[in-house]
Design a protein around this motif. Sequence first.
Motif, PDB file in Angstrom:
ATOM      1  N   VAL A 189     -26.071  41.581   0.485  1.00  0.00           N
ATOM      2  CA  VAL A 189     -25.474  43.418   0.923  1.00  0.00           C
ATOM      3  C   VAL A 189     -24.837  42.834   2.319  1.00  0.00           C
ATOM      4  CG1 VAL A 189     -26.565  45.059   0.783  1.00  0.00           C
ATOM      5  CG2 VAL A 189     -27.088  43.634  -0.625  1.00  0.00           C
ATOM      6  N   ILE A 215     -11.586  44.429  -2.917  1.00  0.00           N
ATOM      7  CA  ILE A 215     -12.409  45.111  -2.398  1.00  0.00           C
ATOM      8  C   ILE A 215     -13.633  45.137  -4.195  1.00  0.00           C
ATOM      9  CG2 ILE A 215     -13.023  47.955  -2.827  1.00  0.00           C
ATOM     10  CD1 ILE A 215     -10.788  47.968  -1.036  1.00  0.00           C
ATOM     11  N   PHE A 216     -12.510  45.984  -5.557  1.00  0.00           N
ATOM     12  CA  PHE A 216     -13.365  45.308  -6.231  1.00  0.00           C
ATOM     13  C   PHE A 216     -14.383  43.977  -6.416  1.00  0.00           C
ATOM     14  CE2 PHE A 216     -13.744  44.917 -11.398  1.00  0.00           C
ATOM     15  CZ  PHE A 216     -13.940  46.389 -11.435  1.00  0.00           C
ATOM     16  N   LEU A 223     -16.459  44.562   2.742  1.00  0.00           N
ATOM     17  CA  LEU A 223     -15.560  45.576   2.608  1.00  0.00           C
ATOM     18  C   LEU A 223     -15.643  46.717   3.134  1.00  0.00           C
ATOM     19  CD1 LEU A 223     -18.668  46.602  -0.447  1.00  0.00           C
ATOM     20  CD2 LEU A 223     -16.502  46.166  -0.936  1.00  0.00           C
ATOM     21  N   VAL A 248     -16.718  43.027  -5.063  1.00  0.00           N
ATOM     22  CA  VAL A 248     -18.533  44.328  -5.317  1.00  0.00           C
ATOM     23  C   VAL A 248     -19.016  43.241  -6.609  1.00  0.00           C
ATOM     24  CG1 VAL A 248     -18.522  46.316  -6.590  1.00  0.00           C
ATOM     25  CG2 VAL A 248     -17.818  46.478  -4.429  1.00  0.00           C
ATOM     26  N   ILE A 249     -18.182  42.956  -7.808  1.00  0.00           N
ATOM     27  CA  ILE A 249     -18.233  42.653  -8.695  1.00  0.00           C
ATOM     28  C   ILE A 249     -18.709  41.233  -8.326  1.00  0.00           C
ATOM     29  CG2 ILE A 249     -17.447  41.062 -10.686  1.00  0.00           C
ATOM     30  CD1 ILE A 249     -17.786  44.486 -10.895  1.00  0.00           C
ATOM     31  N   THR A 306     -16.487  37.534 -13.310  1.00  0.00           N
ATOM     32  CA  THR A 306     -15.386  38.113 -11.492  1.00  0.00           C
ATOM     33  C   THR A 306     -13.751  38.171 -12.157  1.00  0.00           C
ATOM     34  OG1 THR A 306     -17.788  37.208 -10.345  1.00  0.00           O
ATOM     35  CG2 THR A 306     -15.110  38.239  -9.502  1.00  0.00           C
ATOM     36  N   GLN A 359     -16.862  34.632  -4.143  1.00  0.00           N
ATOM     37  CA  GLN A 359     -17.985  35.430  -4.956  1.00  0.00           C
ATOM     38  C   GLN A 359     -18.694  33.399  -4.938  1.00  0.00           C
ATOM     39  OE1 GLN A 359     -18.468  33.459  -8.734  1.00  0.00           O
ATOM     40  NE2 GLN A 359     -20.192  34.214  -8.275  1.00  0.00           N
ATOM     41  N   THR A 391     -21.012  39.984  -5.509  1.00  0.00           N
ATOM     42  CA  THR A 391     -21.891  39.726  -5.245  1.00  0.00           C
ATOM     43  C   THR A 391     -22.329  40.426  -6.248  1.00  0.00           C
ATOM     44  OG1 THR A 391     -21.117  41.029  -3.127  1.00  0.00           O
ATOM     45  CG2 THR A 391     -23.112  41.120  -3.376  1.00  0.00           C
ATOM     46  N   LEU A 392     -22.316  41.103  -7.487  1.00  0.00           N
ATOM     47  CA  LEU A 392     -23.531  41.397  -8.777  1.00  0.00           C
ATOM     48  C   LEU A 392     -23.235  40.140  -9.267  1.00  0.00           C
ATOM     49  CD1 LEU A 392     -22.099  45.379  -9.101  1.00  0.00           C
ATOM     50  CD2 LEU A 392     -24.671  44.499  -8.229  1.00  0.00           C
ATOM     51  N   SER A 446     -21.566  41.498   2.027  1.00  0.00           N
ATOM     52  CA  SER A 446     -20.405  42.317   1.229  1.00  0.00           C
ATOM     53  C   SER A 446     -20.691  43.916   1.928  1.00  0.00           C
ATOM     54  CB  SER A 446     -21.166  42.439   0.026  1.00  0.00           C
ATOM     55  OG  SER A 446     -21.581  41.375  -0.620  1.00  0.00           O
ATOM     56  N   ALA A 447     -21.131  44.010   2.705  1.00  0.00           N
ATOM     57  CA  ALA A 447     -20.835  45.265   2.705  1.00  0.00           C
ATOM     58  C   ALA A 447     -20.029  45.054   4.304  1.00  0.00           C
ATOM     59  CB  ALA A 447     -21.768  46.101   3.909  1.00  0.00           C
TER      60      ALA A 447
END
Length: 181
Positions: A121, A150-151, A128, A154-155, A46, A82, A157-158, A124-125
């Motif tokens: 999800v 923001i970036f 975001l 997303v990263i 991340t 994270q 969470t993935l 994170s949503a």
Amino acid sequence: PTVANDMRTDAIIAVLLSLIAMFLYILVRFRNVAFSLGALAAVAFTAFTIIGFYSLFWGVFPFAMEIDQSFIAAILTVIGYQINDTVVVFDRVRENVGLYPKQDFGKTINLSVNSTLGRTVMTSASTLLVLLCIFILGGDAIRSFTFAMIFGVVIGTLATMFVAAPVAYLTDSRKNKKAAK
């Protein structure tokens, strides 16, 4: 230049100390090196992805993408966000290992990731949504910080799903193969 070198050195030290502390925390909490290595791999992925993105697109976006104190704060905040997400998934893995001790570890990790996916999800949503509002409505002073956040969300969470869990599985699988021999 002297201040920039001092800031870079302090940032590197801060990140390294936080990574060591997180590794030890996960190790003590889960008593398994596989979880510590998985969490550390996800955090490193991340952080390096955000830094790489900023390096690639410096000067391209219409707002400042300087690596300054607010950027370092964003990196450390994303790392905290994270690692929290990773701990939630690993808690569920530990819970499912206790419930299904004879089940394959890979299936247990898959079950655990799937059972926490909705929570991950939605969290994170909602994060975001708030960050996008701050990015759009906030001033130029915090635009770089919120963009990194923001970036990073997303990263991060993935990375929890696609880096931390697979690295923990691979590390534990190797340990189990050595123990079987």
